[in-house]
Design an enzyme around this catalytic site. Structure first.
Site, PDB file in Angstrom:
ATOM      1  N   LYS A  13      11.084  40.828  39.168  1.00  0.00           N
ATOM      2  CA  LYS A  13      11.371  39.330  38.640  1.00  0.00           C
ATOM      3  C   LYS A  13      12.252  38.470  39.313  1.00  0.00           C
ATOM      4  O   LYS A  13      12.268  37.421  39.554  1.00  0.00           O
ATOM      5  CB  LYS A  13      11.977  39.797  37.058  1.00  0.00           C
ATOM      6  CG  LYS A  13      11.009  40.714  36.169  1.00  0.00           C
ATOM      7  CD  LYS A  13      11.663  41.078  34.956  1.00  0.00           C
ATOM      8  CE  LYS A  13      12.825  42.016  35.064  1.00  0.00           C
ATOM      9  NZ  LYS A  13      12.724  43.220  35.635  1.00  0.00           N
ATOM     10  N   ARG A  88      14.482  41.001  26.056  1.00  0.00           N
ATOM     11  CA  ARG A  88      14.124  42.098  26.351  1.00  0.00           C
ATOM     12  C   ARG A  88      13.826  43.169  24.946  1.00  0.00           C
ATOM     13  O   ARG A  88      13.829  44.161  25.069  1.00  0.00           O
ATOM     14  CB  ARG A  88      15.455  42.939  26.795  1.00  0.00           C
ATOM     15  CG  ARG A  88      15.128  43.283  28.430  1.00  0.00           C
ATOM     16  CD  ARG A  88      16.424  43.893  28.965  1.00  0.00           C
ATOM     17  NE  ARG A  88      16.327  44.442  30.199  1.00  0.00           N
ATOM     18  CZ  ARG A  88      16.655  43.954  31.643  1.00  0.00           C
ATOM     19  NH1 ARG A  88      16.867  42.637  31.599  1.00  0.00           N
ATOM     20  NH2 ARG A  88      16.543  44.776  32.514  1.00  0.00           N
ATOM     21  N   ARG A 127      16.370  49.508  47.327  1.00  0.00           N
ATOM     22  CA  ARG A 127      16.925  48.108  47.162  1.00  0.00           C
ATOM     23  C   ARG A 127      18.426  47.892  47.614  1.00  0.00           C
ATOM     24  O   ARG A 127      19.318  48.720  47.331  1.00  0.00           O
ATOM     25  CB  ARG A 127      16.950  47.574  45.711  1.00  0.00           C
ATOM     26  CG  ARG A 127      17.473  46.104  45.506  1.00  0.00           C
ATOM     27  CD  ARG A 127      17.020  45.824  44.007  1.00  0.00           C
ATOM     28  NE  ARG A 127      17.502  46.510  43.100  1.00  0.00           N
ATOM     29  CZ  ARG A 127      17.107  46.385  41.807  1.00  0.00           C
ATOM     30  NH1 ARG A 127      16.443  45.073  41.438  1.00  0.00           N
ATOM     31  NH2 ARG A 127      17.463  47.150  40.723  1.00  0.00           N
ATOM     32  N   ARG A 161      23.156  48.694  43.713  1.00  0.00           N
ATOM     33  CA  ARG A 161      23.733  48.632  42.308  1.00  0.00           C
ATOM     34  C   ARG A 161      24.024  49.958  41.671  1.00  0.00           C
ATOM     35  O   ARG A 161      23.114  50.743  42.109  1.00  0.00           O
ATOM     36  CB  ARG A 161      22.675  47.799  41.443  1.00  0.00           C
ATOM     37  CG  ARG A 161      22.771  46.577  41.409  1.00  0.00           C
ATOM     38  CD  ARG A 161      21.382  45.840  40.805  1.00  0.00           C
ATOM     39  NE  ARG A 161      21.080  46.314  39.547  1.00  0.00           N
ATOM     40  CZ  ARG A 161      20.200  45.928  38.934  1.00  0.00           C
ATOM     41  NH1 ARG A 161      19.469  44.828  39.638  1.00  0.00           N
ATOM     42  NH2 ARG A 161      19.531  46.381  37.789  1.00  0.00           N
ATOM     43  N   ARG A 172      15.942  53.573  32.538  1.00  0.00           N
ATOM     44  CA  ARG A 172      15.762  52.172  32.160  1.00  0.00           C
ATOM     45  C   ARG A 172      14.241  51.918  32.001  1.00  0.00           C
ATOM     46  O   ARG A 172      14.035  51.026  31.253  1.00  0.00           O
ATOM     47  CB  ARG A 172      16.194  51.349  33.593  1.00  0.00           C
ATOM     48  CG  ARG A 172      17.551  51.061  33.505  1.00  0.00           C
ATOM     49  CD  ARG A 172      18.234  50.861  34.932  1.00  0.00           C
ATOM     50  NE  ARG A 172      17.381  49.855  35.559  1.00  0.00           N
ATOM     51  CZ  ARG A 172      17.742  49.289  37.053  1.00  0.00           C
ATOM     52  NH1 ARG A 172      18.053  50.134  37.783  1.00  0.00           N
ATOM     53  NH2 ARG A 172      17.186  48.195  37.482  1.00  0.00           N
TER      54      ARG A 172
HETATM   55  P1  AP5 Z   1      13.602  42.869  42.240  1.00  0.00           P
HETATM   56  O1  AP5 Z   1      12.805  41.608  42.430  1.00  0.00           O
HETATM   57  O2  AP5 Z   1      14.827  43.261  42.456  1.00  0.00           O
HETATM   58  O3  AP5 Z   1      13.034  43.566  40.844  1.00  0.00           O
HETATM   59  P2  AP5 Z   1      13.581  43.080  39.350  1.00  0.00           P
HETATM   60  O4  AP5 Z   1      12.366  43.144  38.408  1.00  0.00           O
HETATM   61  O5  AP5 Z   1      14.425  41.972  39.296  1.00  0.00           O
HETATM   62  O6  AP5 Z   1      14.375  44.471  38.883  1.00  0.00           O
HETATM   63  P3  AP5 Z   1      15.618  44.719  38.270  1.00  0.00           P
HETATM   64  O7  AP5 Z   1      15.976  46.057  38.572  1.00  0.00           O
HETATM   65  O8  AP5 Z   1      16.809  43.744  38.739  1.00  0.00           O
HETATM   66  O9  AP5 Z   1      15.303  44.593  36.887  1.00  0.00           O
HETATM   67  P4  AP5 Z   1      16.039  45.169  35.621  1.00  0.00           P
HETATM   68  O10 AP5 Z   1      15.337  44.448  34.576  1.00  0.00           O
HETATM   69  O11 AP5 Z   1      15.922  46.543  35.422  1.00  0.00           O
HETATM   70  O12 AP5 Z   1      17.439  44.779  35.796  1.00  0.00           O
HETATM   71  P5  AP5 Z   1      18.623  43.659  35.154  1.00  0.00           P
HETATM   72  O13 AP5 Z   1      19.302  43.080  36.240  1.00  0.00           O
HETATM   73  O14 AP5 Z   1      17.739  42.738  34.715  1.00  0.00           O
HETATM   74  O15 AP5 Z   1      12.882  44.072  43.134  1.00  0.00           O
HETATM   75  C1  AP5 Z   1      13.109  45.335  43.316  1.00  0.00           C
HETATM   76  C2  AP5 Z   1      12.997  45.521  44.683  1.00  0.00           C
HETATM   77  O16 AP5 Z   1      11.365  45.750  44.987  1.00  0.00           O
HETATM   78  C3  AP5 Z   1      13.669  44.903  45.771  1.00  0.00           C
HETATM   79  O17 AP5 Z   1      14.160  45.669  46.577  1.00  0.00           O
HETATM   80  C4  AP5 Z   1      12.298  43.884  46.376  1.00  0.00           C
HETATM   81  O18 AP5 Z   1      12.665  43.620  47.658  1.00  0.00           O
HETATM   82  C5  AP5 Z   1      11.169  45.014  46.141  1.00  0.00           C
HETATM   83  N1  AP5 Z   1       9.933  44.127  45.749  1.00  0.00           N
HETATM   84  C6  AP5 Z   1       9.890  43.155  44.894  1.00  0.00           C
HETATM   85  N2  AP5 Z   1       8.520  42.743  44.632  1.00  0.00           N
HETATM   86  C7  AP5 Z   1       7.875  43.537  45.612  1.00  0.00           C
HETATM   87  C8  AP5 Z   1       6.443  43.774  45.955  1.00  0.00           C
HETATM   88  N3  AP5 Z   1       5.674  42.873  45.465  1.00  0.00           N
HETATM   89  N4  AP5 Z   1       6.124  44.773  46.725  1.00  0.00           N
HETATM   90  C9  AP5 Z   1       7.019  45.314  47.375  1.00  0.00           C
HETATM   91  N5  AP5 Z   1       8.198  45.558  46.999  1.00  0.00           N
HETATM   92  C10 AP5 Z   1       8.867  44.587  46.161  1.00  0.00           C
HETATM   93  O19 AP5 Z   1      19.355  44.387  34.145  1.00  0.00           O
HETATM   94  C11 AP5 Z   1      20.154  45.452  34.584  1.00  0.00           C
HETATM   95  C12 AP5 Z   1      20.855  45.899  33.186  1.00  0.00           C
HETATM   96  O20 AP5 Z   1      21.391  44.912  32.510  1.00  0.00           O
HETATM   97  C13 AP5 Z   1      19.773  46.506  32.032  1.00  0.00           C
HETATM   98  O21 AP5 Z   1      19.383  48.006  32.430  1.00  0.00           O
HETATM   99  C14 AP5 Z   1      20.659  46.398  30.911  1.00  0.00           C
HETATM  100  O22 AP5 Z   1      21.527  47.369  30.576  1.00  0.00           O
HETATM  101  C15 AP5 Z   1      21.469  44.951  31.005  1.00  0.00           C
HETATM  102  N6  AP5 Z   1      20.524  43.649  30.620  1.00  0.00           N
HETATM  103  C16 AP5 Z   1      20.170  42.840  31.343  1.00  0.00           C
HETATM  104  N7  AP5 Z   1      19.601  42.078  30.679  1.00  0.00           N
HETATM  105  C17 AP5 Z   1      19.634  42.566  29.258  1.00  0.00           C
HETATM  106  C18 AP5 Z   1      19.056  42.053  27.879  1.00  0.00           C
HETATM  107  N8  AP5 Z   1      18.472  40.695  27.942  1.00  0.00           N
HETATM  108  N9  AP5 Z   1      19.307  42.769  26.986  1.00  0.00           N
HETATM  109  C19 AP5 Z   1      19.889  43.728  26.903  1.00  0.00           C
HETATM  110  N10 AP5 Z   1      20.504  44.390  28.070  1.00  0.00           N
HETATM  111  C20 AP5 Z   1      20.194  43.476  29.314  1.00  0.00           C
END
Ligand code: AP5
Length: 219
Positions: A13, A88, A127, A161, A172
Site C-alpha cells: 500500500k 481498517r 523492509r 520499524r 498484524r
Molecule cells: P509496503 O509498501 O511498505 O507495504 P504496506 O502495505 O504499506 O505495509 P505496512 O506494513 O506499512 O502496512 P500496515 O498496514 O501493517 O502498517 P501501517 O503503517 O498502516 O511494502 C512492504 C515491503 O514489501 C517493502 O519493503 C516493499 O519494498 C516490498 N514490496 C512492496 N510491493 C512489493 C512487490 N510487489 N513485490 C515485492 N516486494 C514488494 O500500520 C501500522 C500500525 O498502525 C497498525 O498495525 C495499527 O496498530 C496502527 N494503525 C494504522 N492505521 C490504523 C487504523 N486505521 N486503525 C487502527 N490502527 C491503525
C-alpha cells in the site's frame, strides 16, 4: 481523486501510494505514519498508541476517525487523497463515507491489493527506510543501488520499524483478517471495490493501478 488502497500488512500500500502521489499530484495519507509521528513526539495519542502498535493490534476507532477527519480537512487534500491504512474496520469505513457525504464528496475508487499471507512476512521482515528522506527499501526486492547509501538523498542511516518483527507481523495479519477484511464486502456491496494482483513486481502493480485510475470519470 479520492482513493482507498486496501490490503494486509506488506501488501504494498505504502509503496504504491507514494508512486500514485507523484503521478497524480494528490497526497498520500498513511495513518500508520501519522501514528508513528505521534509516538515519536510523545503526544497523548502517541502514548496510547505505542504499545498497541508494538503488539500488532489496531488503535481505537475513535482516535483514528478523529485523526482522519482533521487530516482530510487540510488544504492539501482539496484536490484529493490516497488513503493508505484507513479504513481498517467497518466502523471506520462508515465514518469515512459519512464525513465525505457531509462535504458532498465520495470515494472514486477502493482498490484491494491481493497478496498471499506467506509472502508478507518476508516482505516486511526485509523492509527498511532511509532515516533522512523516508525512501523505502527492501533487503531483497529493492536494495539501494549502492549498499548503505540512499538512492534518493545520499543518506547513510536507515531504520526498521519496531512492529516489523516476525512475531508482530503474525499478530498484524490476524488483526487484518478479523477486523479489516470485513471491509471488503462493505465496499463490494456498493459496487466500489476493485482489486489488483499485489504479488507481481512493483512496477507491474503500478501499471495495473494506473490502468484502473486512468479509466475513472474526471471530476
Ligand atoms: P509496503 O509498501 O511498505 O507495504 P504496506 O502495505 O504499506 O505495509 P505496512 O506494513 O506499512 O502496512 P500496515 O498496514 O501493517 O502498517 P501501517 O503503517 O498502516 O511494502 C512492504 C515491503 O514489501 C517493502 O519493503 C516493499 O519494498 C516490498 N514490496 C512492496 N510491493 C512489493 C512487490 N510487489 N513485490 C515485492 N516486494 C514488494 O500500520 C501500522 C500500525 O498502525 C497498525 O498495525 C495499527 O496498530 C496502527 N494503525 C494504522 N492505521 C490504523 C487504523 N486505521 N486503525 C487502527 N490502527 C491503525
Amino acid at each position: 481523486m479520492r482513493l482507498v488502497l486496501l490490503g494486509p500488512p506488506g501488501a504494498g500500500k505504502g509503496t504504491q501510494a507514494k508512486r500514485l502521489e507523484q503521478r497524480y499530484g494528490i497526497v498520500q495519507i498513511a495513518t500508520g505514519d501519522m501514528l508513528r509521528a505521534e509516538v515519536a513526539a510523545g503526544s497523548p495519542i502517541g502514548l496510547k498508541a505505542k504499545a498497541v502498535m508494538e503488539a500488532g493490534q489496531l488503535v481505537s476507532d475513535a482516535i483514528l476517525i478523529a485523526m482522519l477527519e482533521a487530516r482530510i480537512a487540510r488544504p492539501d487534500c482539496a484536490r484529493g487523497f490516497i488513503l493508505d491504512g484507513f479504513p481498517r474496520t467497518v466502523k471506520q469505513a462508515e465514518a469515512l463515507d459519512a464525513m465525505l457525504a457531509q462535504h458532498r464528496m465520495r470515494l472514486d475508487a477502493v482498490i484491494e491489493l491481493q497478496v498471499n499471507d506467506a509472502a508478507l512476512v518476508e516482505r516486511i521482515a526485509g523492509r527498511f527506510t532511509c532515516k533522512t528522506c523516508g525512501e523505502g527499501y527492501h533487503d531483497t526486492f529493492k536494495p539501494p543501488k549502492t549498499a548503505g547509501t540512499c538512492d534518493r538523498c545520499g543518506g547513510h542511516e536507515f531504520t526498521r520499524r519496531p512492529d516489523d518483527t516476525r512475531e508482530t507481523v503474525a499478530a498484524r495479519l490476524v488483526a487484518y483478517h478479523n477486523q479489516t477484511a470485513p471491509i471488503l464486502p462493505y465496499y463490494a456491496a456498493t459496487g466500489r471495490l476493485m482489486s489488483v494482483d499485489g504479488m507481481v513486481e512493483m512496477d507491474q502493480v503500478t501499471t495495473a493501478l494506473v490502468a484502473i485510475l486512468d479509466q475513472l470519470p474526471a471530476g
